[in-house]
Design a protein around this motif. Structure first.
Motif, PDB file in Angstrom:
ATOM      1  N   LEU A  62      -3.637  47.562   1.902  1.00 37.59           N
ATOM      2  CA  LEU A  62      -2.633  48.629   1.487  1.00 37.59           C
ATOM      3  C   LEU A  62      -3.619  49.774   2.093  1.00 37.59           C
ATOM      4  CD1 LEU A  62      -2.520  47.753  -2.195  1.00 37.59           C
ATOM      5  CD2 LEU A  62      -0.883  47.270  -0.490  1.00 37.59           C
ATOM      6  N   THR A  63      -2.501  50.952   2.216  1.00 39.96           N
ATOM      7  CA  THR A  63      -2.830  52.239   2.157  1.00 39.96           C
ATOM      8  C   THR A  63      -4.298  52.571   1.388  1.00 39.96           C
ATOM      9  OG1 THR A  63      -0.852  53.031   3.229  1.00 39.96           O
ATOM     10  CG2 THR A  63      -2.422  54.725   2.581  1.00 39.96           C
ATOM     11  N   THR A  64      -5.431  53.226   1.785  1.00 40.89           N
ATOM     12  CA  THR A  64      -6.307  53.385   0.941  1.00 40.89           C
ATOM     13  C   THR A  64      -6.634  54.969   0.789  1.00 40.89           C
ATOM     14  OG1 THR A  64      -8.081  52.991   2.587  1.00 40.89           O
ATOM     15  CG2 THR A  64      -7.611  51.162   0.786  1.00 40.89           C
ATOM     16  N   SER A  65      -7.154  55.439  -0.004  1.00 40.42           N
ATOM     17  CA  SER A  65      -7.414  56.900  -0.104  1.00 40.42           C
ATOM     18  C   SER A  65      -8.609  57.596   0.570  1.00 40.42           C
ATOM     19  CB  SER A  65      -7.955  57.376  -1.619  1.00 40.42           C
ATOM     20  OG  SER A  65      -9.147  56.879  -1.917  1.00 40.42           O
ATOM     21  N   TYR A  95      10.471  46.046  12.959  1.00 37.91           N
ATOM     22  CA  TYR A  95       9.057  46.099  12.839  1.00 37.91           C
ATOM     23  C   TYR A  95       8.315  46.977  13.801  1.00 37.91           C
ATOM     24  CZ  TYR A  95       4.205  45.325  12.149  1.00 37.91           C
ATOM     25  OH  TYR A  95       3.043  45.069  12.047  1.00 37.91           O
ATOM     26  N   GLU A  96       8.699  46.769  15.046  1.00 34.16           N
ATOM     27  CA  GLU A  96       8.110  47.707  16.328  1.00 34.16           C
ATOM     28  C   GLU A  96       8.508  49.034  16.088  1.00 34.16           C
ATOM     29  OE1 GLU A  96       5.358  48.702  18.778  1.00 34.16           O
ATOM     30  OE2 GLU A  96       5.651  46.788  17.619  1.00 34.16           O
ATOM     31  N   PHE A  97      10.050  49.356  15.833  1.00 33.42           N
ATOM     32  CA  PHE A  97      10.238  50.468  15.531  1.00 33.42           C
ATOM     33  C   PHE A  97       9.321  51.355  14.417  1.00 33.42           C
ATOM     34  CE2 PHE A  97      13.311  53.749  13.780  1.00 33.42           C
ATOM     35  CZ  PHE A  97      13.955  54.492  14.728  1.00 33.42           C
ATOM     36  N   LEU A  98       9.281  50.555  13.356  1.00 30.30           N
ATOM     37  CA  LEU A  98       8.837  51.224  12.366  1.00 30.30           C
ATOM     38  C   LEU A  98       7.256  51.369  12.735  1.00 30.30           C
ATOM     39  CD1 LEU A  98      10.339  49.441   9.051  1.00 30.30           C
ATOM     40  CD2 LEU A  98      10.630  51.772  10.056  1.00 30.30           C
ATOM     41  N   HIS A  99       6.625  50.523  13.285  1.00 29.09           N
ATOM     42  CA  HIS A  99       5.115  50.532  13.719  1.00 29.09           C
ATOM     43  C   HIS A  99       4.871  51.627  14.566  1.00 29.09           C
ATOM     44  CE1 HIS A  99       1.874  48.929  16.481  1.00 29.09           C
ATOM     45  NE2 HIS A  99       1.252  49.030  15.171  1.00 29.09           N
ATOM     46  N   GLN A 100       5.563  51.981  15.439  1.00 32.35           N
ATOM     47  CA  GLN A 100       5.349  52.946  16.435  1.00 32.35           C
ATOM     48  C   GLN A 100       5.675  54.431  15.772  1.00 32.35           C
ATOM     49  OE1 GLN A 100       4.603  53.033  19.533  1.00 32.35           O
ATOM     50  NE2 GLN A 100       4.421  50.969  19.649  1.00 32.35           N
ATOM     51  N   ARG A 101       6.138  54.461  14.440  1.00 37.30           N
ATOM     52  CA  ARG A 101       6.152  55.695  13.487  1.00 37.30           C
ATOM     53  C   ARG A 101       5.152  55.589  12.420  1.00 37.30           C
ATOM     54  NH1 ARG A 101      10.158  54.321  16.590  1.00 37.30           N
ATOM     55  NH2 ARG A 101      11.599  56.113  17.339  1.00 37.30           N
ATOM     56  N   GLY A 102       4.289  54.624  12.410  1.00 43.98           N
ATOM     57  CA  GLY A 102       3.271  54.552  11.621  1.00 43.98           C
ATOM     58  C   GLY A 102       3.285  53.984  10.219  1.00 43.98           C
ATOM     59  N   VAL A 103       4.586  53.010  10.094  1.00 40.64           N
ATOM     60  CA  VAL A 103       5.161  52.410   8.759  1.00 40.64           C
ATOM     61  C   VAL A 103       5.086  51.000   9.146  1.00 40.64           C
ATOM     62  CG1 VAL A 103       6.865  52.150   7.393  1.00 40.64           C
ATOM     63  CG2 VAL A 103       6.549  54.377   8.497  1.00 40.64           C
ATOM     64  N   ILE A 104       4.297  50.276   8.466  1.00 34.54           N
ATOM     65  CA  ILE A 104       3.818  48.827   8.637  1.00 34.54           C
ATOM     66  C   ILE A 104       4.647  47.876   7.471  1.00 34.54           C
ATOM     67  CG2 ILE A 104       2.198  47.080   8.970  1.00 34.54           C
ATOM     68  CD1 ILE A 104       2.113  49.525  10.904  1.00 34.54           C
ATOM     69  N   ILE A 105       5.710  46.965   7.717  1.00 32.85           N
ATOM     70  CA  ILE A 105       5.989  46.265   6.818  1.00 32.85           C
ATOM     71  C   ILE A 105       5.545  44.712   6.992  1.00 32.85           C
ATOM     72  CG2 ILE A 105       7.901  47.731   6.488  1.00 32.85           C
ATOM     73  CD1 ILE A 105       9.740  46.013   7.768  1.00 32.85           C
ATOM     74  N   TYR A 106       6.376  43.841   6.113  1.00 32.46           N
ATOM     75  CA  TYR A 106       5.881  42.442   6.414  1.00 32.46           C
ATOM     76  C   TYR A 106       6.997  41.655   6.702  1.00 32.46           C
ATOM     77  CZ  TYR A 106       1.174  41.079   4.836  1.00 32.46           C
ATOM     78  OH  TYR A 106      -0.092  40.571   4.684  1.00 32.46           O
ATOM     79  N   PRO A 107       6.900  40.621   7.279  1.00 33.03           N
ATOM     80  CA  PRO A 107       8.111  39.501   7.421  1.00 33.03           C
ATOM     81  C   PRO A 107       8.417  38.909   5.993  1.00 33.03           C
ATOM     82  CG  PRO A 107       6.177  38.812   8.394  1.00 33.03           C
ATOM     83  CD  PRO A 107       5.700  40.175   7.993  1.00 33.03           C
ATOM     84  N   ILE A 159      -1.190  55.306  20.440  1.00 31.61           N
ATOM     85  CA  ILE A 159      -1.608  56.336  19.172  1.00 31.61           C
ATOM     86  C   ILE A 159      -0.743  56.404  18.253  1.00 31.61           C
ATOM     87  CG2 ILE A 159      -2.678  58.496  18.654  1.00 31.61           C
ATOM     88  CD1 ILE A 159      -3.823  58.765  21.431  1.00 31.61           C
ATOM     89  N   LEU A 160      -1.108  55.895  17.073  1.00 31.17           N
ATOM     90  CA  LEU A 160       0.100  55.773  16.143  1.00 31.17           C
ATOM     91  C   LEU A 160      -0.145  56.969  15.254  1.00 31.17           C
ATOM     92  CD1 LEU A 160      -0.045  52.073  15.216  1.00 31.17           C
ATOM     93  CD2 LEU A 160       1.410  53.345  16.907  1.00 31.17           C
ATOM     94  N   PRO A 161       0.999  57.599  14.521  1.00 31.00           N
ATOM     95  CA  PRO A 161       0.857  58.467  13.368  1.00 31.00           C
ATOM     96  C   PRO A 161      -0.104  58.229  12.329  1.00 31.00           C
ATOM     97  CG  PRO A 161       3.254  58.010  14.061  1.00 31.00           C
ATOM     98  CD  PRO A 161       2.205  56.980  14.579  1.00 31.00           C
ATOM     99  N   THR A 162      -0.632  59.263  11.848  1.00 26.37           N
ATOM    100  CA  THR A 162      -1.599  59.162  10.614  1.00 26.37           C
ATOM    101  C   THR A 162      -1.269  59.773   9.615  1.00 26.37           C
ATOM    102  OG1 THR A 162      -3.141  60.744  11.454  1.00 26.37           O
ATOM    103  CG2 THR A 162      -3.531  58.244  12.152  1.00 26.37           C
ATOM    104  N   PRO A 163      -1.439  59.496   8.468  1.00 27.97           N
ATOM    105  CA  PRO A 163      -1.852  58.370   7.852  1.00 27.97           C
ATOM    106  C   PRO A 163      -0.885  57.031   8.136  1.00 27.97           C
ATOM    107  CG  PRO A 163      -1.319  59.478   6.063  1.00 27.97           C
ATOM    108  CD  PRO A 163      -1.061  60.518   7.129  1.00 27.97           C
ATOM    109  N   LEU A 164      -1.258  55.825   8.404  1.00 25.34           N
ATOM    110  CA  LEU A 164      -0.257  54.848   8.443  1.00 25.34           C
ATOM    111  C   LEU A 164       0.123  54.644   6.927  1.00 25.34           C
ATOM    112  CD1 LEU A 164      -2.197  52.204  10.534  1.00 25.34           C
ATOM    113  CD2 LEU A 164      -0.161  53.518  11.041  1.00 25.34           C
ATOM    114  N   LEU A 165       1.336  54.086   6.651  1.00 29.38           N
ATOM    115  CA  LEU A 165       1.803  53.739   5.375  1.00 29.38           C
ATOM    116  C   LEU A 165       1.937  52.306   5.400  1.00 29.38           C
ATOM    117  CD1 LEU A 165       5.055  56.066   4.744  1.00 29.38           C
ATOM    118  CD2 LEU A 165       2.450  56.006   3.997  1.00 29.38           C
TER     119      LEU A 165
END
Length: 374
Positions: A17-20, A319-331, A4-10
């Motif tokens: 993208l993050t949407t409204s 990536y996984e460190f940020l993912h677990q905290r609800g922040v998604i980046i790109y390679p 269960i990831l934090p919301t909202p995802l960034l």
């Protein structure tokens, strides 16, 4: 079991993208593709797209189902004549992709290439066009999301116009995020996607095409579903999509366009994205990360960062460190250097970027020996 990831995802990516909340809510309703309300909504979206580009009198918006790549390929095969020649201005992966498309479609193609950290030089474009009179069309990626570099659109457009060639703009990452004065440019097509600067959701792309050139392009396309001319004629004849449209995606884009207008238009959105980018650049550089581009060339869309030296940084772990905290980046997508990318667009603001910087700072303190020992 999925965590269960934090919301909202960034979603700090080039799209999706993050949407409204309002955009996501628009997805909840079913629509019939032939019902009058949906037809009217589609027509409204088309009209607003050309109005945003400032070319409502001369151009028409032709949406297509699918990713932005679908619309780029539709434009290349429909608007570049079968006996024409396309010059692609390349300084990243998306320019190379357009070259591959043109070759696969059997078009004559040439490329003018610059390094991934340097903008296309208008003087070099002028020289290439002077040296090759066979070129009929020129294509430029406005914001090359390989690196986040913003190419000099207005200057290149002026050179192409002076040489009496047609101009195709891949504005996938820039349209909606960066002001483009279509009235001051001459272009045969501008290509975009719903799920980037317009802050819609994936599944719809579009070409804003010059009516006169589009009308003369019948029979150019080798694909049925990606024939931009035939889709335009379908809209003109009965206002309907030729094939099943992504109805909920169209509704989400209509809602997103409402929000863009309420925000103050593209200029206001560009200002917000620029503030986001400033928070991101200042925060990352304070943590010791090195930006790939000179800051003056950086578009407020997506940023590319060098992998830190010393062996402590592993992208998958980061990536996984940020993912677990609800922040998604790109390679990264650079061809020459290891890198990763962080975006700053979507339905987010500077506070969201500050949250991301706090999480990245926590990673650095946990894994960088120089910082963890300090």
């Amino acid at each position: 079991m999925q965590p269960i990831l934090p919301t909202p995802l960034l979603l700090l990516t080039p799209g999706p993208l993050t949407t409204s909340d309002a955009t996501r809510a628009a997805l909840a309703r079913d629509w019939g593709s032939r019902e009058t309300d949906f037809i009217a909504m589609s027509e409204g979206v088309r009209a607003r797209l050309v109005a945003l580009a400032g070319v409502a009198d001369t151009h028409v918006a032709v949406p297509l189902p699918g990713s932005g790549t679908h619309a780029v390929e539709a434009v290349v095969q429909t608007l570049v004549p079968r006996d024409g020649k396309l010059l692609v201005l390349v300084n990243g992966a998306y320019g190379h992709r357009m070259v591959a498309m043109a070759r696969r479609l059997g078009r004559q193609v040439a490329l003018l290439e610059a390094p991934e950290d340097q903008p296309i030089a208008p003087a070099a474009v002028a020289a290439a066009l002077s040296a090759d009179p066979a070129v009929t069309d020129v294509a430029l990626v406005h914001c090359e999301t390989t690196s986040g570099l913003l190419n000099p659109l207005e200057a290149v457009a002026a050179v192409v116009q002076a040489a009496n060639r047609r101009f195709i703009i891949d504005a996938m990452s820039s349209f909606g995020a960066i002001p483009i004065d279509g009235a001051a440019l001459q272009f045969s097509a501008l290509v975009g996607s719903a799920n980037k600067g317009l802050e819609g959701v994936p599944g719809l792309s579009y070409a804003i095409a010059e009516k006169t050139h589009l009308a003369a392009s019948a029979g150019n396309a080798s694909s049925v579903s990606l024939d931009l001319h035939d889709q335009w004629r379908g809209f003109e004849s009965n206002r309907q999509w030729r094939f099943t449209p992504p109805v909920q995606v169209v509704a989400a884009l209509a809602a997103a366009l409402d929000q863009l207008a309420a925000e103050g238009g593209i200029a206001a959105r560009h200002a917000r994205y620029s503030r986001n980018c400033d928070v991101l650049l200042d925060g990352m550089q304070a943590l010791g990360f090195v930006l790939f581009l000179p800051r003056a060339l950086q578009a407020p869309v997506i940023t590319t960062w060098h992998i830190p030296p010393g062996g402590w940084f592993q992208f998958d772990q980061f990536y996984e460190f940020l993912h677990q905290r609800g922040v998604i980046i790109y390679p990264g997508k650079l061809t020459a250097q290891p890198s990763f990318r962080i975006g700053c667009i979507g339905a987010i603001g500077p506070d969201d970027l500050a949250r991301a910087m706090a999480e990245i700072g926590a990673f650095v303190r946990a894994y960088d020996p120089a910082r963890s020992a300090a």
